[in-house]
Scaffold this motif. Structure first.
Motif, PDB file in Angstrom:
ATOM      1  N   ASN A   1      68.782  22.028  23.239  1.00  0.00           N
ATOM      2  CA  ASN A   1      68.685  20.593  22.884  1.00  0.00           C
ATOM      3  C   ASN A   1      67.447  20.029  22.413  1.00  0.00           C
ATOM      4  N   GLY A   2      66.426  20.790  22.819  1.00  0.00           N
ATOM      5  CA  GLY A   2      64.995  20.152  22.749  1.00  0.00           C
ATOM      6  C   GLY A   2      64.455  20.271  21.511  1.00  0.00           C
ATOM      7  N   LYS A   3      63.577  19.406  21.145  1.00  0.00           N
ATOM      8  CA  LYS A   3      62.738  19.404  19.702  1.00  0.00           C
ATOM      9  C   LYS A   3      61.404  19.748  20.354  1.00  0.00           C
ATOM     10  N   ARG A   4      60.523  20.025  19.269  1.00  0.00           N
ATOM     11  CA  ARG A   4      59.232  20.526  19.524  1.00  0.00           C
ATOM     12  C   ARG A   4      58.302  18.959  19.904  1.00  0.00           C
ATOM     13  N   ARG A   5      57.469  19.132  20.723  1.00  0.00           N
ATOM     14  CA  ARG A   5      56.724  17.863  21.230  1.00  0.00           C
ATOM     15  C   ARG A   5      56.296  17.173  20.424  1.00  0.00           C
ATOM     16  N   ALA A   6      55.372  17.743  19.155  1.00  0.00           N
ATOM     17  CA  ALA A   6      54.799  17.210  18.131  1.00  0.00           C
ATOM     18  C   ALA A   6      55.758  16.384  17.353  1.00  0.00           C
TER      19      ALA A   6
ATOM     20  N   LEU B   1      57.475  10.714  16.033  1.00  0.00           N
ATOM     21  CA  LEU B   1      58.398   9.528  16.013  1.00  0.00           C
ATOM     22  C   LEU B   1      58.135   8.288  16.764  1.00  0.00           C
ATOM     23  N   LEU B   2      57.726   8.662  17.775  1.00  0.00           N
ATOM     24  CA  LEU B   2      57.006   7.350  18.674  1.00  0.00           C
ATOM     25  C   LEU B   2      55.963   6.931  18.069  1.00  0.00           C
ATOM     26  N   GLU B   3      55.127   7.679  17.608  1.00  0.00           N
ATOM     27  CA  GLU B   3      53.882   7.127  17.024  1.00  0.00           C
ATOM     28  C   GLU B   3      54.302   6.143  15.745  1.00  0.00           C
ATOM     29  N   ALA B   4      55.197   6.640  14.971  1.00  0.00           N
ATOM     30  CA  ALA B   4      55.574   5.768  13.893  1.00  0.00           C
ATOM     31  C   ALA B   4      56.097   4.455  14.216  1.00  0.00           C
TER      32      ALA B   4
ATOM     33  N   GLU C   1      50.383  14.350  26.616  1.00  0.00           N
ATOM     34  CA  GLU C   1      50.848  15.237  25.566  1.00  0.00           C
ATOM     35  C   GLU C   1      50.279  14.946  24.439  1.00  0.00           C
ATOM     36  N   TYR C   2      49.950  13.689  24.131  1.00  0.00           N
ATOM     37  CA  TYR C   2      49.209  13.370  22.701  1.00  0.00           C
ATOM     38  C   TYR C   2      47.968  14.295  22.790  1.00  0.00           C
ATOM     39  N   PHE C   3      47.081  14.545  23.825  1.00  0.00           N
ATOM     40  CA  PHE C   3      45.959  15.204  23.985  1.00  0.00           C
ATOM     41  C   PHE C   3      46.122  16.587  23.816  1.00  0.00           C
ATOM     42  N   ARG C   4      47.164  16.945  24.195  1.00  0.00           N
ATOM     43  CA  ARG C   4      47.490  18.455  24.114  1.00  0.00           C
ATOM     44  C   ARG C   4      47.942  18.859  22.507  1.00  0.00           C
ATOM     45  N   GLU C   5      48.485  17.896  21.803  1.00  0.00           N
ATOM     46  CA  GLU C   5      48.751  17.981  20.292  1.00  0.00           C
ATOM     47  C   GLU C   5      47.722  17.770  19.318  1.00  0.00           C
TER      48      GLU C   5
END
Length: 189
Positions: free
Chosen positions: A75-80, A85-88, A112-116
């Motif tokens: 059920n999971g999506k990729r973190r990025a 989506l959240l950033e938008a 998570e943003y840092f990791r990406e």
């Protein structure tokens, strides 16, 4: 207004360390947010599970939110993609960010943003934490803050639905925020 909640692989080992510290900051495995107008009208909602290979969920966290690797694999999506989506939505609505124990959610998301390798879109936004803002309702002097379920019980006389599910926690936070506002009990931080 954007009400947000995360479920994570655990808790930070040390809240003072930078996001670059290996193994210190937990990973988000569910991120949910609901966008409301100032008048309390829901505009949209998002609920996403995240699956990244190699992430370990602590046994304590799994007992609390009951999310398992096999469920996340399906059920999971990729973190990025979830972070984008959240950033938008943060860019589109420029909201007041609201959460219960918002500090944890923001740290998890910022890690998570840092990791990406993405810039953090939460830093420039105003925030409100219902946990901090409702501390005046805590009847037990030995405790500082109400848990979200306790705040729900205090305000509505009912148990919280589906605790430790990010979607339902964000929804409960919105209900609590608007009820506190209706009662004139929003406490500035």
């Amino acid at each position: 207004m954007l009400f947000i909640d995360t479920e994570a692989t655990g808790l930070p080992l040390n809240w003072e360390l930078p996001y670059s510290t290996p193994g210190n900051w937990p990973h988000a495995i569910q991120v949910s947010w609901l966008v409301y107008s100032r008048e309390g009208v829901k505009i949209k909602e998002e609920d996403h599970y995240i699956h990244e290979p190699g992430i370990t969920i602590s046994p304590d966290a799994a007992r609390i939110h009951r999310l398992r690797r096999d469920f996340l694999q399906i059920n999971g999506k990729r973190r990025a993609s979830v972070l984008q989506l959240l950033e938008a939505d943060l860019a589109r609505y420029e909201p007041l960010l609201v959460g219960h124990f918002l500090n944890l959610d923001l740290h998890v998301l910022r890690a998570e943003y840092f990791r990406e390798g993405m810039s953090d879109p939460t830093r420039q936004l105003p925030t409100y934490c219902t946990m901090l803002g409702s501390k005046h309702l805590q009847p037990n002097p030995s405790l500082r803050y109400l848990k979200l379920g306790d705040l729900c019980e205090t305000l509505f006389g009912r148990a919280q639905q589906h605790p430790h599910d990010a979607y339902w926690d964000a929804r409960t936070t919105a209900d609590c925020y608007f009820e506190l506002e209706r009662r004139g009990q929003i406490q500035t931080l």
